[in-house]
Motif scaffolding. Structure first.
Motif, PDB file in Angstrom:
ATOM      1  N   MET A  70       2.575   6.265 -12.675  1.00 60.68           N
ATOM      2  CA  MET A  70       2.153   6.576 -11.306  1.00 60.68           C
ATOM      3  C   MET A  70       3.348   6.819 -10.403  1.00 60.68           C
ATOM      4  O   MET A  70       4.427   6.270 -10.627  1.00 60.68           O
ATOM      5  CB  MET A  70       1.339   5.415 -10.721  1.00 60.68           C
ATOM      6  CG  MET A  70      -0.004   5.214 -11.296  1.00 60.68           C
ATOM      7  SD  MET A  70      -0.810   3.818 -10.443  1.00 60.68           S
ATOM      8  CE  MET A  70      -2.377   3.837 -11.256  1.00 60.68           C
ATOM      9  N   SER A  71       3.100   7.615  -9.379  1.00 60.03           N
ATOM     10  CA  SER A  71       4.152   7.836  -8.386  1.00 60.03           C
ATOM     11  C   SER A  71       4.250   6.600  -7.488  1.00 60.03           C
ATOM     12  O   SER A  71       3.342   5.774  -7.447  1.00 60.03           O
ATOM     13  CB  SER A  71       3.824   9.067  -7.541  1.00 60.03           C
ATOM     14  OG  SER A  71       2.694   8.806  -6.739  1.00 60.03           O
ATOM     15  N   ASP A  72       5.363   6.506  -6.755  1.00 54.84           N
ATOM     16  CA  ASP A  72       5.557   5.365  -5.858  1.00 54.84           C
ATOM     17  C   ASP A  72       4.456   5.302  -4.797  1.00 54.84           C
ATOM     18  O   ASP A  72       3.999   4.222  -4.439  1.00 54.84           O
ATOM     19  CB  ASP A  72       6.924   5.445  -5.182  1.00 54.84           C
ATOM     20  CG  ASP A  72       8.064   5.179  -6.161  1.00 54.84           C
ATOM     21  OD1 ASP A  72       7.782   4.626  -7.241  1.00 54.84           O
ATOM     22  OD2 ASP A  72       9.211   5.513  -5.835  1.00 54.84           O
ATOM     23  N   SER A  73       4.032   6.460  -4.309  1.00 62.35           N
ATOM     24  CA  SER A  73       3.001   6.470  -3.269  1.00 62.35           C
ATOM     25  C   SER A  73       1.648   5.991  -3.826  1.00 62.35           C
ATOM     26  O   SER A  73       0.896   5.308  -3.134  1.00 62.35           O
ATOM     27  CB  SER A  73       2.863   7.866  -2.658  1.00 62.35           C
ATOM     28  OG  SER A  73       2.493   8.801  -3.661  1.00 62.35           O
ATOM     29  N   GLU A  74       1.339   6.324  -5.087  1.00 62.41           N
ATOM     30  CA  GLU A  74       0.098   5.854  -5.705  1.00 62.41           C
ATOM     31  C   GLU A  74       0.118   4.333  -5.878  1.00 62.41           C
ATOM     32  O   GLU A  74      -0.866   3.652  -5.577  1.00 62.41           O
ATOM     33  CB  GLU A  74      -0.130   6.515  -7.064  1.00 62.41           C
ATOM     34  CG  GLU A  74      -0.495   7.987  -6.994  1.00 62.41           C
ATOM     35  CD  GLU A  74      -0.607   8.616  -8.369  1.00 62.41           C
ATOM     36  OE1 GLU A  74      -1.566   9.377  -8.576  1.00 62.41           O
ATOM     37  OE2 GLU A  74       0.265   8.349  -9.222  1.00 62.41           O
ATOM     38  N   ALA A  77      -0.264   2.743  -2.512  1.00 56.32           N
ATOM     39  CA  ALA A  77      -1.640   2.859  -2.021  1.00 56.32           C
ATOM     40  C   ALA A  77      -2.552   1.837  -2.683  1.00 56.32           C
ATOM     41  O   ALA A  77      -3.460   1.294  -2.050  1.00 56.32           O
ATOM     42  CB  ALA A  77      -2.158   4.272  -2.274  1.00 56.32           C
ATOM     43  N   ILE A  78      -2.306   1.552  -3.955  1.00 56.53           N
ATOM     44  CA  ILE A  78      -3.146   0.602  -4.685  1.00 56.53           C
ATOM     45  C   ILE A  78      -2.772  -0.844  -4.357  1.00 56.53           C
ATOM     46  O   ILE A  78      -3.633  -1.682  -4.124  1.00 56.53           O
ATOM     47  CB  ILE A  78      -3.032   0.833  -6.205  1.00 56.53           C
ATOM     48  CG1 ILE A  78      -3.656   2.180  -6.569  1.00 56.53           C
ATOM     49  CG2 ILE A  78      -3.708  -0.277  -6.981  1.00 56.53           C
ATOM     50  CD1 ILE A  78      -3.415   2.595  -8.008  1.00 56.53           C
ATOM     51  N   ALA A  79      -1.470  -1.134  -4.328  1.00 64.52           N
ATOM     52  CA  ALA A  79      -1.020  -2.528  -4.280  1.00 64.52           C
ATOM     53  C   ALA A  79      -0.596  -3.022  -2.907  1.00 64.52           C
ATOM     54  O   ALA A  79      -0.497  -4.226  -2.700  1.00 64.52           O
ATOM     55  CB  ALA A  79       0.144  -2.715  -5.251  1.00 64.52           C
ATOM     56  N   SER A  80      -0.344  -2.133  -1.974  1.00 67.91           N
ATOM     57  CA  SER A  80       0.192  -2.614  -0.694  1.00 67.91           C
ATOM     58  C   SER A  80      -0.919  -3.147   0.202  1.00 67.91           C
ATOM     59  O   SER A  80      -2.088  -2.826   0.046  1.00 67.91           O
ATOM     60  CB  SER A  80       0.945  -1.487   0.019  1.00 67.91           C
ATOM     61  OG  SER A  80       0.032  -0.511   0.461  1.00 67.91           O
ATOM     62  N   GLU A  81      -0.490  -3.969   1.158  1.00 70.06           N
ATOM     63  CA  GLU A  81      -1.444  -4.510   2.107  1.00 70.06           C
ATOM     64  C   GLU A  81      -1.669  -3.496   3.227  1.00 70.06           C
ATOM     65  O   GLU A  81      -0.896  -2.569   3.401  1.00 70.06           O
ATOM     66  CB  GLU A  81      -0.948  -5.841   2.658  1.00 70.06           C
ATOM     67  CG  GLU A  81       0.441  -5.817   3.239  1.00 70.06           C
ATOM     68  CD  GLU A  81       0.983  -7.208   3.515  1.00 70.06           C
ATOM     69  OE1 GLU A  81       0.270  -8.183   3.320  1.00 70.06           O
ATOM     70  OE2 GLU A  81       2.141  -7.302   3.914  1.00 70.06           O
TER      71      GLU A  81
END
Length: 112
Positions: A70-74, A77-81
């Motif tokens: 996955m890209s950093d943005s993906e 998007a999944i893991a960040s608050e």
């Protein structure tokens, strides 16, 4: 002769009642078995549907190999608050730091 007929008819009535009792007893047993089997069937179907449609493929979503691709943005998007949660956490950490500094200053003044 009349007593013989009455005895035979009484015998038949008892037999019919026993047959009816046996049939009703068997029907009650079958209903009880059906009730248990129905619950088991519903539980099994529910489990199969959940396993087939909800759980299957889950290993591909959370797999480390998939995450690495996955890209950093993906990943973010999944893991960040959420942004609001992140801002609130930063503000609260800042308040804790300021209160800690104030406590240290207060303890110095009280101690001297």
């Amino acid at each position: 002769m009349n007593q013989v007929v009455q005895a035979v008819m009484k015998s038949k009535a008892t037999t019919i009642d026993m047959d009816t009792f046996s049939i009703e007893d068997a029907l009650d047993c079958m209903r009880a078995i059906y009730k248990v089997q129905y619950k088991t069937f519903v539980a099994n179907v529910t489990t199969q549907v959940i396993e087939r449609h909800l759980v299957r493929g889950l290993e591909n979503i959370v797999s480390p190999l998939v995450v690495v691709k996955m890209s950093d943005s993906e990943v973010e998007a999944i893991a960040s608050e959420q942004t609001t949660t992140k801002q609130q956490r930063i503000m609260l950490v800042s308040r804790v730091r300021i209160l800690g500094e104030g406590l240290a200053i207060f303890q110095e003044l009280i101690g001297s």
